[in-house]
Motif scaffolding. Structure first.
Motif, PDB file in Angstrom:
ATOM      1  N   MET A 130       0.838  -1.178   0.000  1.00 23.91           N
ATOM      2  CA  MET A 130       0.000   0.000   0.000  1.00 23.91           C
ATOM      3  C   MET A 130       0.888   1.247   0.000  1.00 23.91           C
ATOM      4  SD  MET A 130      -2.707   1.176   2.825  1.00 23.91           S
ATOM      5  CE  MET A 130      -4.333   0.916   2.298  1.00 23.91           C
ATOM      6  N   LYS A 131       0.536   2.223  -0.817  1.00 26.43           N
ATOM      7  CA  LYS A 131       1.311   3.441  -0.949  1.00 26.43           C
ATOM      8  C   LYS A 131       0.797   4.493   0.041  1.00 26.43           C
ATOM      9  CE  LYS A 131       3.194   6.163  -4.646  1.00 26.43           C
ATOM     10  NZ  LYS A 131       3.139   6.439  -6.070  1.00 26.43           N
ATOM     11  N   TYR A 132       1.709   5.103   0.750  1.00 25.86           N
ATOM     12  CA  TYR A 132       1.326   6.127   1.724  1.00 25.86           C
ATOM     13  C   TYR A 132       1.517   7.506   1.116  1.00 25.86           C
ATOM     14  CZ  TYR A 132       1.168   2.478   5.191  1.00 25.86           C
ATOM     15  OH  TYR A 132       0.851   1.356   5.868  1.00 25.86           O
ATOM     16  N   ARG A 133       0.665   8.432   1.521  1.00 24.13           N
ATOM     17  CA  ARG A 133       0.750   9.810   1.046  1.00 24.13           C
ATOM     18  C   ARG A 133       1.867  10.541   1.767  1.00 24.13           C
ATOM     19  NH1 ARG A 133      -5.606  11.469   1.014  1.00 24.13           N
ATOM     20  NH2 ARG A 133      -6.176  10.020  -0.632  1.00 24.13           N
ATOM     21  N   LYS A 134       2.473  11.454   1.040  1.00 25.19           N
ATOM     22  CA  LYS A 134       3.533  12.255   1.635  1.00 25.19           C
ATOM     23  C   LYS A 134       2.957  13.280   2.623  1.00 25.19           C
ATOM     24  CE  LYS A 134       7.579  14.909   0.320  1.00 25.19           C
ATOM     25  NZ  LYS A 134       8.370  15.432  -0.789  1.00 25.19           N
ATOM     26  N   TYR A 135       1.778  13.819   2.283  1.00 19.73           N
ATOM     27  CA  TYR A 135       1.118  14.810   3.138  1.00 19.73           C
ATOM     28  C   TYR A 135      -0.281  14.313   3.479  1.00 19.73           C
ATOM     29  CZ  TYR A 135       4.805  17.784   1.290  1.00 19.73           C
ATOM     30  OH  TYR A 135       6.028  18.299   0.932  1.00 19.73           O
ATOM     31  N   PRO A 136      -0.762  14.668   4.658  1.00 14.24           N
ATOM     32  CA  PRO A 136      -2.125  14.254   5.010  1.00 14.24           C
ATOM     33  C   PRO A 136      -3.155  15.031   4.180  1.00 14.24           C
ATOM     34  CG  PRO A 136      -1.221  15.678   6.710  1.00 14.24           C
ATOM     35  CD  PRO A 136      -0.110  15.403   5.727  1.00 14.24           C
ATOM     36  N   PRO A 137      -4.342  14.515   4.043  1.00 16.02           N
ATOM     37  CA  PRO A 137      -5.391  15.230   3.298  1.00 16.02           C
ATOM     38  C   PRO A 137      -5.704  16.568   3.963  1.00 16.02           C
ATOM     39  CG  PRO A 137      -6.104  13.007   3.873  1.00 16.02           C
ATOM     40  CD  PRO A 137      -4.798  13.226   4.535  1.00 16.02           C
ATOM     41  N   GLN A 138      -6.011  17.571   3.133  1.00 16.40           N
ATOM     42  CA  GLN A 138      -6.342  18.899   3.643  1.00 16.40           C
ATOM     43  C   GLN A 138      -7.636  19.371   2.998  1.00 16.40           C
ATOM     44  OE1 GLN A 138      -3.111  21.538   2.799  1.00 16.40           O
ATOM     45  NE2 GLN A 138      -1.724  20.538   4.207  1.00 16.40           N
ATOM     46  N   PRO A 139      -8.368  20.240   3.689  1.00 18.06           N
ATOM     47  CA  PRO A 139      -9.583  20.795   3.082  1.00 18.06           C
ATOM     48  C   PRO A 139      -9.229  21.625   1.844  1.00 18.06           C
ATOM     49  CG  PRO A 139      -9.488  21.262   5.438  1.00 18.06           C
ATOM     50  CD  PRO A 139      -8.177  20.665   5.056  1.00 18.06           C
ATOM     51  N   ILE A 140     -10.097  21.576   0.851  1.00 20.08           N
ATOM     52  CA  ILE A 140      -9.836  22.275  -0.410  1.00 20.08           C
ATOM     53  C   ILE A 140      -9.700  23.786  -0.196  1.00 20.08           C
ATOM     54  CG2 ILE A 140     -12.266  22.529  -1.041  1.00 20.08           C
ATOM     55  CD1 ILE A 140      -9.489  21.691  -3.503  1.00 20.08           C
ATOM     56  N   GLY A 141     -10.404  24.328   0.782  1.00 20.17           N
ATOM     57  CA  GLY A 141     -10.313  25.761   1.077  1.00 20.17           C
ATOM     58  C   GLY A 141      -8.906  26.174   1.471  1.00 20.17           C
ATOM     59  N   LYS A 142      -8.262  25.374   2.301  1.00 19.26           N
ATOM     60  CA  LYS A 142      -6.887  25.668   2.719  1.00 19.26           C
ATOM     61  C   LYS A 142      -5.919  25.559   1.548  1.00 19.26           C
ATOM     62  CE  LYS A 142      -6.570  24.885   7.617  1.00 19.26           C
ATOM     63  NZ  LYS A 142      -5.794  24.275   8.668  1.00 19.26           N
ATOM     64  N   VAL A 143      -6.122  24.554   0.719  1.00 13.28           N
ATOM     65  CA  VAL A 143      -5.244  24.362  -0.436  1.00 13.28           C
ATOM     66  C   VAL A 143      -5.365  25.559  -1.382  1.00 13.28           C
ATOM     67  CG1 VAL A 143      -4.794  22.914  -2.454  1.00 13.28           C
ATOM     68  CG2 VAL A 143      -5.312  21.847  -0.246  1.00 13.28           C
ATOM     69  N   LEU A 144      -6.593  25.994  -1.657  1.00 17.07           N
ATOM     70  CA  LEU A 144      -6.806  27.149  -2.534  1.00 17.07           C
ATOM     71  C   LEU A 144      -6.226  28.426  -1.928  1.00 17.07           C
ATOM     72  CD1 LEU A 144     -10.407  26.550  -3.897  1.00 17.07           C
ATOM     73  CD2 LEU A 144      -8.277  26.527  -5.181  1.00 17.07           C
ATOM     74  N   GLU A 145      -6.393  28.588  -0.633  1.00 16.81           N
ATOM     75  CA  GLU A 145      -5.853  29.769   0.047  1.00 16.81           C
ATOM     76  C   GLU A 145      -4.334  29.833  -0.083  1.00 16.81           C
ATOM     77  OE1 GLU A 145      -5.588  31.069   4.644  1.00 16.81           O
ATOM     78  OE2 GLU A 145      -7.596  30.560   3.910  1.00 16.81           O
ATOM     79  N   LYS A 146      -3.667  28.702   0.102  1.00 16.61           N
ATOM     80  CA  LYS A 146      -2.213  28.652  -0.039  1.00 16.61           C
ATOM     81  C   LYS A 146      -1.788  28.942  -1.470  1.00 16.61           C
ATOM     82  CE  LYS A 146      -1.227  25.495   3.748  1.00 16.61           C
ATOM     83  NZ  LYS A 146      -0.724  24.167   4.112  1.00 16.61           N
TER      84      LYS A 146
END
Length: 98
Positions: free
Chosen positions: A1-17
């Motif tokens: 199983m492949k693990y993600r490098k970063y944990p999931p984040q809300p789309i609002g935070k991603v767009l803000e960044k």
């Protein structure tokens, strides 16, 4: 199983960044400043405002009443401070009356 490098984040935070680093951020802040003008100055001043736009941190205003134009001129620093406080950033650097 492949693990993600970063944990999931809300789309609002991603767009803000993303927007913080994007050249669109300045234009969005200018649009927010125009909306803040409408909210801070109220409907009576907005009825008298003929032209309102931002360009390079300068808020350009044209009103159809010389009395209102004079009042805005005398209070331009206070208005500028209120808009910037409302936005929590220094977006409006100058107010020019046309």
């Amino acid at each position: 199983m492949k693990y993600r490098k970063y944990p999931p984040q809300p789309i609002g935070k991603v767009l803000e960044k993303y927007l913080e680093r994007s050249p669109l951020n300045d234009k969005l802040k200018e649009v927010e400043a125009l909306a803040a003008w409408q909210k801070i100055m109220g409907p009576n001043i907005m009825e008298r405002t003929q032209k309102l736009y931002m360009k390079s941190g300068v808020l350009h205003i044209k009103v159809d009443s010389s009395i209102i134009k004079h009042d805005i001129y005398m209070m331009r620093n206070h208005i500028m401070r209120n808009i910037n406080n409302h936005l929590k950033a220094e977006i409006v650097k100058e107010i020019v009356l046309e």
